[in-house]
Write a protein that holds these residues in place. Structure first.
Motif, PDB file in Angstrom:
ATOM      1  N   GLN A   1      27.003  66.186  77.442  1.00 32.32           N
ATOM      2  CA  GLN A   1      26.392  66.470  76.157  1.00 32.32           C
ATOM      3  C   GLN A   1      26.909  65.521  75.097  1.00 32.32           C
ATOM      4  O   GLN A   1      28.002  64.993  75.196  1.00 32.32           O
ATOM      5  N   VAL A   2      26.077  65.310  74.105  1.00 31.73           N
ATOM      6  CA  VAL A   2      26.431  64.476  72.960  1.00 31.73           C
ATOM      7  C   VAL A   2      26.257  65.305  71.690  1.00 31.73           C
ATOM      8  O   VAL A   2      25.250  65.987  71.524  1.00 31.73           O
ATOM      9  N   SER A  25      30.063  62.291  69.385  1.00 34.82           N
ATOM     10  CA  SER A  25      31.191  62.707  70.216  1.00 34.82           C
ATOM     11  C   SER A  25      30.640  63.298  71.505  1.00 34.82           C
ATOM     12  O   SER A  25      29.444  63.558  71.633  1.00 34.82           O
ATOM     13  N   GLY A  26      31.538  63.503  72.451  1.00 27.84           N
ATOM     14  CA  GLY A  26      31.112  64.021  73.745  1.00 27.84           C
ATOM     15  C   GLY A  26      30.856  62.877  74.710  1.00 27.84           C
ATOM     16  O   GLY A  26      31.595  61.902  74.744  1.00 27.84           O
ATOM     17  N   SER A  27      29.794  62.984  75.478  1.00 28.23           N
ATOM     18  CA  SER A  27      29.483  61.996  76.511  1.00 28.23           C
ATOM     19  C   SER A  27      28.756  60.793  75.909  1.00 28.23           C
ATOM     20  O   SER A  27      27.623  60.461  76.262  1.00 28.23           O
ATOM     21  N   LYS A  76      31.930  54.961  67.532  1.00 28.54           N
ATOM     22  CA  LYS A  76      30.714  55.631  68.009  1.00 28.54           C
ATOM     23  C   LYS A  76      29.949  56.221  66.822  1.00 28.54           C
ATOM     24  O   LYS A  76      29.612  57.419  66.798  1.00 28.54           O
ATOM     25  N   ALA A  77      29.713  55.406  65.834  1.00 32.63           N
ATOM     26  CA  ALA A  77      29.062  55.862  64.614  1.00 32.63           C
ATOM     27  C   ALA A  77      27.941  54.919  64.222  1.00 32.63           C
ATOM     28  O   ALA A  77      27.975  53.723  64.537  1.00 32.63           O
ATOM     29  N   VAL A  78      26.954  55.470  63.541  1.00 37.85           N
ATOM     30  CA  VAL A  78      25.908  54.667  62.924  1.00 37.85           C
ATOM     31  C   VAL A  78      25.824  55.036  61.461  1.00 37.85           C
ATOM     32  O   VAL A  78      26.139  56.168  61.089  1.00 37.85           O
TER      33      VAL A  78
END
Length: 115
Positions: A1-2, A25-27, A76-78
């Motif tokens: 999951q994300v 976050s997550g996968s 892991k951000a936009v």
């Protein structure tokens, strides 16, 4: 999951700027593409800007020259930098991420452009 969490929305006057952030976050290794959509009252959700699977960007015609999508692969951000905001930009903005099989959405953040 994300999991996707947006932040940065708010009330701004016409001509002003806002910067939206979306943290994944997550996968996150499953993610192929990420982007921003928006939905105004009574309208369908529409693409604002996104990174494609090859890393290029696309922006809706209505925001070209005013909005810019960027990302931080380490975090892991936009992000969505929104300049020269107009009342018609008022909407709930959603972060989106896609894997090969699933599409993930954040909870949305309200952007209101008004005097």
């Amino acid at each position: 999951q994300v999991q996707l969490v947006e932040s940065g929305g708010g009330l701004v006057q016409p001509g002003g700027s806002l910067r939206l952030s979306c943290a994944a976050s997550g996968s996150t290794f499953r993610i192929n593409t990420m982007g921003w959509y928006r939905q105004a009252p009574g309208k369908q959700r529409e693409l604002v800007a996104a990174f494609t699977s090859t890393g290029t960007t696309t922006h809706a015609d209505s925001v070209k020259g005013r909005f810019t999508i960027s990302r931080d692969n380490v975090k892991k951000a936009v992000y969505l930098q929104m300049n020269s905001l107009k009342p018609e930009d008022t909407a709930v903005y959603y972060c989106n991420a896609n894997s090969n099989l699933l599409s993930y959405w954040g909870q949305g953040t309200q952007v209101t452009v008004s005097t």
